[in-house]
Design a protein around this motif. Structure first.
Motif, PDB file in Angstrom:
ATOM      1  N   LEU A  95       0.836  -1.195   0.000  1.00 12.27           N
ATOM      2  CA  LEU A  95       0.000   0.000   0.000  1.00 12.27           C
ATOM      3  C   LEU A  95       0.873   1.248   0.000  1.00 12.27           C
ATOM      4  N   ILE A  96       0.567   2.195  -0.874  1.00 12.55           N
ATOM      5  CA  ILE A  96       1.258   3.485  -0.928  1.00 12.55           C
ATOM      6  C   ILE A  96       0.234   4.570  -0.602  1.00 12.55           C
ATOM      7  N   ARG A  97       0.522   5.396   0.413  1.00 11.21           N
ATOM      8  CA  ARG A  97      -0.413   6.434   0.844  1.00 11.21           C
ATOM      9  C   ARG A  97       0.157   7.810   0.493  1.00 11.21           C
ATOM     10  N   VAL A  98      -0.661   8.612  -0.191  1.00  6.02           N
ATOM     11  CA  VAL A  98      -0.222   9.924  -0.677  1.00  6.02           C
ATOM     12  C   VAL A  98      -1.275  10.964  -0.302  1.00  6.02           C
ATOM     13  N   THR A  99      -0.818  12.150   0.085  1.00  2.00           N
ATOM     14  CA  THR A  99      -1.720  13.263   0.339  1.00  2.00           C
ATOM     15  C   THR A  99      -1.457  14.367  -0.679  1.00  2.00           C
ATOM     16  N   ALA A 100      -2.543  14.953  -1.207  1.00  2.02           N
ATOM     17  CA  ALA A 100      -2.424  15.987  -2.239  1.00  2.02           C
ATOM     18  C   ALA A 100      -3.719  16.780  -2.292  1.00  2.02           C
ATOM     19  N   ASP A 135       1.118  16.802   7.897  1.00  2.77           N
ATOM     20  CA  ASP A 135       2.387  16.274   8.398  1.00  2.77           C
ATOM     21  C   ASP A 135       2.513  14.842   7.892  1.00  2.77           C
ATOM     22  N   ILE A 136       3.360  14.645   6.888  1.00  2.00           N
ATOM     23  CA  ILE A 136       3.448  13.353   6.211  1.00  2.00           C
ATOM     24  C   ILE A 136       3.836  12.240   7.179  1.00  2.00           C
ATOM     25  N   VAL A 137       4.798  12.506   8.056  1.00  2.00           N
ATOM     26  CA  VAL A 137       5.275  11.474   8.981  1.00  2.00           C
ATOM     27  C   VAL A 137       4.225  11.173  10.038  1.00  2.00           C
ATOM     28  N   ALA A 138       3.689  12.216  10.672  1.00  2.00           N
ATOM     29  CA  ALA A 138       2.736  12.020  11.765  1.00  2.00           C
ATOM     30  C   ALA A 138       1.459  11.334  11.296  1.00  2.00           C
ATOM     31  N   GLU A 139       1.032  11.640  10.086  1.00  3.58           N
ATOM     32  CA  GLU A 139      -0.201  11.054   9.562  1.00  3.58           C
ATOM     33  C   GLU A 139       0.051   9.761   8.794  1.00  3.58           C
ATOM     34  N   ARG A 140       1.299   9.306   8.799  1.00  3.03           N
ATOM     35  CA  ARG A 140       1.691   8.010   8.242  1.00  3.03           C
ATOM     36  C   ARG A 140       1.445   7.903   6.736  1.00  3.03           C
ATOM     37  N   PHE A 141       1.701   9.010   6.033  1.00  7.16           N
ATOM     38  CA  PHE A 141       1.681   8.967   4.577  1.00  7.16           C
ATOM     39  C   PHE A 141       3.084   8.616   4.076  1.00  7.16           C
ATOM     40  N   ASP A 142       3.125   8.020   2.907  1.00  9.57           N
ATOM     41  CA  ASP A 142       4.414   7.758   2.281  1.00  9.57           C
ATOM     42  C   ASP A 142       4.958   9.012   1.608  1.00  9.57           C
ATOM     43  N   ALA A 143       4.058   9.835   1.076  1.00 14.50           N
ATOM     44  CA  ALA A 143       4.493  11.027   0.342  1.00 14.50           C
ATOM     45  C   ALA A 143       3.368  12.042   0.296  1.00 14.50           C
ATOM     46  N   GLY A 144       3.744  13.269  -0.033  1.00 14.87           N
ATOM     47  CA  GLY A 144       2.772  14.337  -0.235  1.00 14.87           C
ATOM     48  C   GLY A 144       3.206  15.182  -1.417  1.00 14.87           C
ATOM     49  N   VAL A 145       2.271  15.898  -1.989  1.00 19.33           N
ATOM     50  CA  VAL A 145       2.579  16.766  -3.124  1.00 19.33           C
ATOM     51  C   VAL A 145       2.628  18.210  -2.642  1.00 19.33           C
ATOM     52  N   ARG A 146       3.708  18.903  -2.979  1.00 18.48           N
ATOM     53  CA  ARG A 146       3.929  20.284  -2.556  1.00 18.48           C
ATOM     54  C   ARG A 146       4.433  21.106  -3.742  1.00 18.48           C
ATOM     55  N   LEU A 147       4.139  22.407  -3.712  1.00 14.75           N
ATOM     56  CA  LEU A 147       4.816  23.316  -4.632  1.00 14.75           C
ATOM     57  C   LEU A 147       6.293  23.371  -4.257  1.00 14.75           C
ATOM     58  N   GLY A 148       7.140  23.678  -5.231  1.00  9.81           N
ATOM     59  CA  GLY A 148       8.571  23.708  -4.979  1.00  9.81           C
ATOM     60  C   GLY A 148       8.949  24.578  -3.797  1.00  9.81           C
ATOM     61  N   GLU A 149       8.253  25.727  -3.638  1.00 11.80           N
ATOM     62  CA  GLU A 149       8.564  26.652  -2.549  1.00 11.80           C
ATOM     63  C   GLU A 149       8.223  26.066  -1.175  1.00 11.80           C
ATOM     64  N   GLN A 150       7.402  25.015  -1.158  1.00 10.41           N
ATOM     65  CA  GLN A 150       6.965  24.433   0.115  1.00 10.41           C
ATOM     66  C   GLN A 150       7.777  23.204   0.515  1.00 10.41           C
ATOM     67  N   VAL A 151       8.730  22.808  -0.319  1.00 16.13           N
ATOM     68  CA  VAL A 151       9.552  21.640  -0.003  1.00 16.13           C
ATOM     69  C   VAL A 151      10.565  22.020   1.082  1.00 16.13           C
ATOM     70  N   THR A 152      10.561  21.305   2.185  1.00 18.86           N
ATOM     71  CA  THR A 152      11.468  21.612   3.293  1.00 18.86           C
ATOM     72  C   THR A 152      12.747  20.794   3.188  1.00 18.86           C
ATOM     73  N   LYS A 153      13.754  21.197   3.952  1.00 16.78           N
ATOM     74  CA  LYS A 153      15.052  20.524   3.900  1.00 16.78           C
ATOM     75  C   LYS A 153      14.989  19.108   4.471  1.00 16.78           C
ATOM     76  N   GLU A 154      13.911  18.798   5.220  1.00 14.06           N
ATOM     77  CA  GLU A 154      13.775  17.450   5.769  1.00 14.06           C
ATOM     78  C   GLU A 154      13.234  16.467   4.741  1.00 14.06           C
ATOM     79  N   MET A 155      12.883  16.982   3.556  1.00 12.80           N
ATOM     80  CA  MET A 155      12.225  16.153   2.560  1.00 12.80           C
ATOM     81  C   MET A 155      13.106  15.888   1.335  1.00 12.80           C
TER      82      MET A 155
END
Length: 300
Positions: A95-100, A135-155
């Motif tokens: 199972l792959i879980r994604v938020t977008a 919060d991708i980790v806290a909500e147990r998603f494998d990945a999320g979709v973000r605009l480039g400006e929203q990509v953090t250094k932890e990702m």
């Protein structure tokens, strides 16, 4: 650890993460009363209250938080490793879980997922539509979709689209009654269809840029939505101007139903990216999914 304690801890983690006995029971395929009984027995054996229960909510106590932080990741790792056993069969599964956001799902993910699922029929993809930055980790998603400006250094991230822009549009019938705005602050004289942002609850301020000058306009109007598709549809009904990703409007711009304005004030933004934590357990199904979603620019 006895098998009894192992199973009871799984039950506790399910309730704590779902913040609901009802949702956790449905997810685990057991009755709510049985799940409540299981957690109560665990608390009695430990001699500690793990959850605070009210008629409206279920929240972890300090002891419950301790278990979630220190034991939860080990259970997650076990689940991940069990899921990766599918790789030993040379048949990707799991199972792959994604938020977008809903527009990203409709215009970017869904068209690519069809071929992915045909190629890997044993893989399941769960996609959660949400406007807020989950919060991708806290909500147990494998990945999320973000605009480039929203990509953090932890990702870690891979591009899904080329650079994109948001456009301001209205119908021809609307512009027969109202002059087209020439600069962003002209929008204050117009009926604008707005969106309420879920993270802080405020109305989204439309963003513009020209010659290095950034401008935000807090527009107003008769309608407020929390999703882009009702905004687009209300705009098509002639109820006001709308601000949306160009991909959502381009079909209607092409057929003449919508007209772009303030084009010289609408900058391009770094496109959408698929983001996931650096420490993500990159199982075969997820790696294949990332590659299937990745945007590959066409060489000229």
């Amino acid at each position: 650890m006895s098998r009894e304690n192992f199973n009871d801890l799984i039950a506790f983690l399910a309730v704590a993460r779902e913040k609901s006995f009802t949702r956790a029971a449905a997810k685990m395929g057991v009755s709510q009363s049985a799940l409540s009984h299981t957690v109560r027995l665990l608390e009695e054996r430990l001699g500690l209250r793990l959850l605070t229960r009210t008629t409206r909510s279920v929240t972890p106590t300090n002891a419950g938080d301790y278990l979630i932080r220190n034991i939860g990741p080990h259970f997650d790792q076990i689940e991940s490793q069990i899921a990766s056993l599918g790789e030993l069969r040379d048949v990707p599964s799991g199972l792959i879980r994604v938020t977008a956001t809903d527009d990203v799902i409709a215009y970017i993910l869904r068209p690519r997922i069809e071929q992915f699922l045909k190629k890997y029929p044993d893989v399941k993809v769960e996609i959660n539509a949400d406007l807020k930055l989950v919060d991708i980790v806290a909500e147990r998603f494998d990945a999320g979709v973000r605009l480039g400006e929203q990509v953090t250094k932890e990702m870690t991230s891979v591009p899904l689209t080329p650079d994109i822009r948001f456009v301001v549009v209205g119908t021809k019938s609307y512009f027969r009654k109202n002059a087209k705005p020439k600069v962003p602050h002209d929008l204050l004289k117009h009926q604008c269809i707005t969106m309420r942002l879920p993270t802080h609850g405020g109305i989204y301020a439309w963003e513009f840029e020209k010659n290095g000058r950034d401008v935000k306009v807090r527009v107003d109007g008769p309608l407020i939505f929390n999703s882009i598709f009702p905004v687009r549809d209300a705009c098509l009904d002639g109820l006001g101007l709308a601000h949306m990703p160009e991909m959502v409007a381009e079909k209607y711009i092409a057929d003449g139903r919508l007209v772009k304005v303030l084009q010289d004030w609408c900058p391009y933004w770094t496109g959408y990216h698929l983001c996931f934590p650096h420490h993500h357990q990159n199982t075969m199904p997820f790696s294949l999914f990332v590659e299937a979603m990745r945007y590959e620019p066409v060489e000229s």
